[in-house]
Design a protein around this motif. Structure first.
Motif, PDB file in Angstrom:
ATOM      1  N   LEU A  44     -36.808 -21.049 -46.039  1.00  0.00           N
ATOM      2  CA  LEU A  44     -38.029 -21.741 -45.534  1.00  0.00           C
ATOM      3  C   LEU A  44     -37.623 -21.806 -44.129  1.00  0.00           C
ATOM      4  CD1 LEU A  44     -40.374 -23.414 -46.108  1.00  0.00           C
ATOM      5  CD2 LEU A  44     -38.980 -25.378 -45.960  1.00  0.00           C
ATOM      6  N   GLY A  45     -36.478 -22.080 -43.417  1.00  0.00           N
ATOM      7  CA  GLY A  45     -36.465 -22.214 -41.782  1.00  0.00           C
ATOM      8  C   GLY A  45     -36.926 -20.818 -41.329  1.00  0.00           C
ATOM      9  N   GLU A  72     -28.309 -34.049 -42.680  1.00  0.00           N
ATOM     10  CA  GLU A  72     -29.291 -33.300 -43.517  1.00  0.00           C
ATOM     11  C   GLU A  72     -30.529 -33.025 -42.356  1.00  0.00           C
ATOM     12  OE1 GLU A  72     -30.309 -34.576 -47.178  1.00  0.00           O
ATOM     13  OE2 GLU A  72     -28.713 -34.192 -48.077  1.00  0.00           O
ATOM     14  N   ILE A  73     -30.772 -31.892 -42.422  1.00  0.00           N
ATOM     15  CA  ILE A  73     -32.040 -31.373 -41.670  1.00  0.00           C
ATOM     16  C   ILE A  73     -32.949 -31.041 -42.858  1.00  0.00           C
ATOM     17  CG2 ILE A  73     -33.078 -29.538 -40.354  1.00  0.00           C
ATOM     18  CD1 ILE A  73     -30.214 -29.075 -38.999  1.00  0.00           C
ATOM     19  N   ARG A  74     -34.209 -31.622 -42.550  1.00  0.00           N
ATOM     20  CA  ARG A  74     -35.007 -31.411 -43.619  1.00  0.00           C
ATOM     21  C   ARG A  74     -36.736 -31.116 -42.822  1.00  0.00           C
ATOM     22  NH1 ARG A  74     -34.172 -33.186 -49.029  1.00  0.00           N
ATOM     23  NH2 ARG A  74     -31.776 -33.745 -49.017  1.00  0.00           N
ATOM     24  N   VAL A  75     -37.421 -30.288 -43.245  1.00  0.00           N
ATOM     25  CA  VAL A  75     -38.610 -29.707 -42.891  1.00  0.00           C
ATOM     26  C   VAL A  75     -39.557 -30.446 -43.799  1.00  0.00           C
ATOM     27  CG1 VAL A  75     -40.083 -27.687 -42.412  1.00  0.00           C
ATOM     28  CG2 VAL A  75     -37.597 -27.486 -42.335  1.00  0.00           C
ATOM     29  N   ILE A  76     -40.539 -30.978 -43.006  1.00  0.00           N
ATOM     30  CA  ILE A  76     -41.688 -31.460 -43.715  1.00  0.00           C
ATOM     31  C   ILE A  76     -42.731 -30.425 -43.954  1.00  0.00           C
ATOM     32  CG2 ILE A  76     -43.587 -33.080 -43.437  1.00  0.00           C
ATOM     33  CD1 ILE A  76     -41.805 -34.557 -41.051  1.00  0.00           C
ATOM     34  N   THR A  77     -43.129 -30.318 -45.188  1.00  0.00           N
ATOM     35  CA  THR A  77     -43.928 -29.259 -45.742  1.00  0.00           C
ATOM     36  C   THR A  77     -45.244 -29.739 -46.224  1.00  0.00           C
ATOM     37  OG1 THR A  77     -43.201 -29.350 -48.199  1.00  0.00           O
ATOM     38  CG2 THR A  77     -42.124 -27.855 -46.589  1.00  0.00           C
ATOM     39  N   SER A  78     -46.257 -29.100 -46.318  1.00  0.00           N
ATOM     40  CA  SER A  78     -47.549 -29.727 -46.779  1.00  0.00           C
ATOM     41  C   SER A  78     -47.700 -30.276 -48.251  1.00  0.00           C
ATOM     42  CB  SER A  78     -48.860 -28.704 -46.415  1.00  0.00           C
ATOM     43  OG  SER A  78     -48.389 -27.412 -46.897  1.00  0.00           O
ATOM     44  N   ASP A  79     -46.846 -29.578 -49.012  1.00  0.00           N
ATOM     45  CA  ASP A  79     -46.925 -29.640 -50.401  1.00  0.00           C
ATOM     46  C   ASP A  79     -45.861 -30.133 -51.370  1.00  0.00           C
ATOM     47  OD1 ASP A  79     -45.816 -27.417 -50.397  1.00  0.00           O
ATOM     48  OD2 ASP A  79     -46.892 -26.272 -52.204  1.00  0.00           O
ATOM     49  N   ARG A  80     -44.850 -29.981 -50.614  1.00  0.00           N
ATOM     50  CA  ARG A  80     -43.313 -30.508 -51.377  1.00  0.00           C
ATOM     51  C   ARG A  80     -42.484 -31.382 -50.684  1.00  0.00           C
ATOM     52  NH1 ARG A  80     -42.481 -24.571 -53.046  1.00  0.00           N
ATOM     53  NH2 ARG A  80     -44.733 -24.800 -53.040  1.00  0.00           N
ATOM     54  N   LEU A  82     -40.270 -33.327 -48.264  1.00  0.00           N
ATOM     55  CA  LEU A  82     -39.147 -32.857 -47.163  1.00  0.00           C
ATOM     56  C   LEU A  82     -38.290 -31.825 -47.924  1.00  0.00           C
ATOM     57  CD1 LEU A  82     -38.178 -36.509 -46.130  1.00  0.00           C
ATOM     58  CD2 LEU A  82     -39.599 -34.942 -44.829  1.00  0.00           C
ATOM     59  N   VAL A  83     -37.853 -30.781 -47.194  1.00  0.00           N
ATOM     60  CA  VAL A  83     -37.335 -29.605 -47.898  1.00  0.00           C
ATOM     61  C   VAL A  83     -36.063 -28.973 -46.864  1.00  0.00           C
ATOM     62  CG1 VAL A  83     -37.456 -27.127 -48.688  1.00  0.00           C
ATOM     63  CG2 VAL A  83     -39.343 -28.732 -49.013  1.00  0.00           C
ATOM     64  N   ARG A  84     -35.148 -28.789 -47.364  1.00  0.00           N
ATOM     65  CA  ARG A  84     -33.938 -28.045 -46.464  1.00  0.00           C
ATOM     66  C   ARG A  84     -34.456 -26.788 -45.794  1.00  0.00           C
ATOM     67  NH1 ARG A  84     -29.238 -30.333 -50.576  1.00  0.00           N
ATOM     68  NH2 ARG A  84     -29.027 -32.286 -49.440  1.00  0.00           N
ATOM     69  N   PRO A  85     -34.224 -26.711 -44.722  1.00  0.00           N
ATOM     70  CA  PRO A  85     -34.680 -25.254 -44.156  1.00  0.00           C
ATOM     71  C   PRO A  85     -33.918 -24.138 -44.789  1.00  0.00           C
ATOM     72  CG  PRO A  85     -33.207 -26.383 -42.760  1.00  0.00           C
ATOM     73  CD  PRO A  85     -33.536 -27.134 -43.596  1.00  0.00           C
ATOM     74  N   GLY A  86     -32.849 -24.199 -45.455  1.00  0.00           N
ATOM     75  CA  GLY A  86     -32.093 -23.112 -46.118  1.00  0.00           C
ATOM     76  C   GLY A  86     -32.582 -22.968 -47.654  1.00  0.00           C
ATOM     77  N   ARG A  87     -33.520 -23.529 -48.197  1.00  0.00           N
ATOM     78  CA  ARG A  87     -34.309 -23.584 -49.394  1.00  0.00           C
ATOM     79  C   ARG A  87     -34.844 -22.465 -49.389  1.00  0.00           C
ATOM     80  NH1 ARG A  87     -37.881 -27.644 -52.616  1.00  0.00           N
ATOM     81  NH2 ARG A  87     -38.475 -26.051 -54.454  1.00  0.00           N
ATOM     82  N   TYR A  88     -34.774 -21.562 -50.394  1.00  0.00           N
ATOM     83  CA  TYR A  88     -35.491 -20.266 -50.684  1.00  0.00           C
ATOM     84  C   TYR A  88     -36.968 -20.537 -51.124  1.00  0.00           C
ATOM     85  CZ  TYR A  88     -31.402 -17.241 -49.258  1.00  0.00           C
ATOM     86  OH  TYR A  88     -30.537 -16.461 -48.536  1.00  0.00           O
ATOM     87  N   VAL A  89     -38.008 -19.691 -50.345  1.00  0.00           N
ATOM     88  CA  VAL A  89     -39.487 -19.918 -51.019  1.00  0.00           C
ATOM     89  C   VAL A  89     -39.855 -18.403 -51.254  1.00  0.00           C
ATOM     90  CG1 VAL A  89     -39.916 -22.002 -49.973  1.00  0.00           C
ATOM     91  CG2 VAL A  89     -40.049 -19.987 -48.678  1.00  0.00           C
ATOM     92  N   THR A  90     -40.713 -18.177 -52.073  1.00  0.00           N
ATOM     93  CA  THR A  90     -41.395 -16.882 -52.256  1.00  0.00           C
ATOM     94  C   THR A  90     -42.815 -16.851 -51.727  1.00  0.00           C
ATOM     95  OG1 THR A  90     -42.427 -17.783 -54.254  1.00  0.00           O
ATOM     96  CG2 THR A  90     -40.235 -16.743 -54.488  1.00  0.00           C
ATOM     97  N   LEU A  91     -43.372 -15.950 -51.972  1.00  0.00           N
ATOM     98  CA  LEU A  91     -44.564 -15.595 -51.357  1.00  0.00           C
ATOM     99  C   LEU A  91     -45.676 -16.667 -52.084  1.00  0.00           C
ATOM    100  CD1 LEU A  91     -46.976 -13.956 -49.706  1.00  0.00           C
ATOM    101  CD2 LEU A  91     -46.965 -12.334 -51.697  1.00  0.00           C
TER     102      LEU A  91
END
Length: 110
Positions: A44-45, A72-80, A82-91
């Protein structure tokens, strides 16, 4: 011992903007685009850094440079949330995020 902190980063990147269109183009042949289309996905990052360019990349680098053990570093996302920047996301994940609402009344955002 210091109390663990959570650091939150908000990306101004639009998951439906021009850079997102480049990244999600099925003909895109650069590494991040291929990785995002793979079953494993991309971090994600890295995706948000591409989408927003220097703004998010700089904030993420700053957070990583000053993070303390246990933080912990977290990214604020529009639909899920707080997510860690190292989390894998797909298309598919990024396409779903593009439909998310950045609104305090929208439950998935909160």
């Amino acid at each position: 011992m210091a109390t663990p902190r959570s650091l939150f980063l908000l990306s101004p990147a639009s998951t439906s903007g021009k850079r997102a269109q480049v990244l999600m183009n099925p003909r895109a042949d650069f590494g991040l685009a291929r990785q995002l289309r793979s079953g494993e996905g991309a971090m994600l990052g890295e995706v948000f850094a591409f989408l927003s360019g220097l703004y998010f990349r700089g904030k993420l680098a700053y957070a990583q440079a000053f993070v303390r053990p246990g933080d912990e570093i977290r990214v604020i996302t529009s639909d899920r949330g707080l997510v860690r920047p190292g989390r894998y996301v797909t298309l598919g994940d990024i396409q779903t995020m593009a439909g998310g609402q950045v609104d305090h009344q929208h439950e998935p955002y909160r």
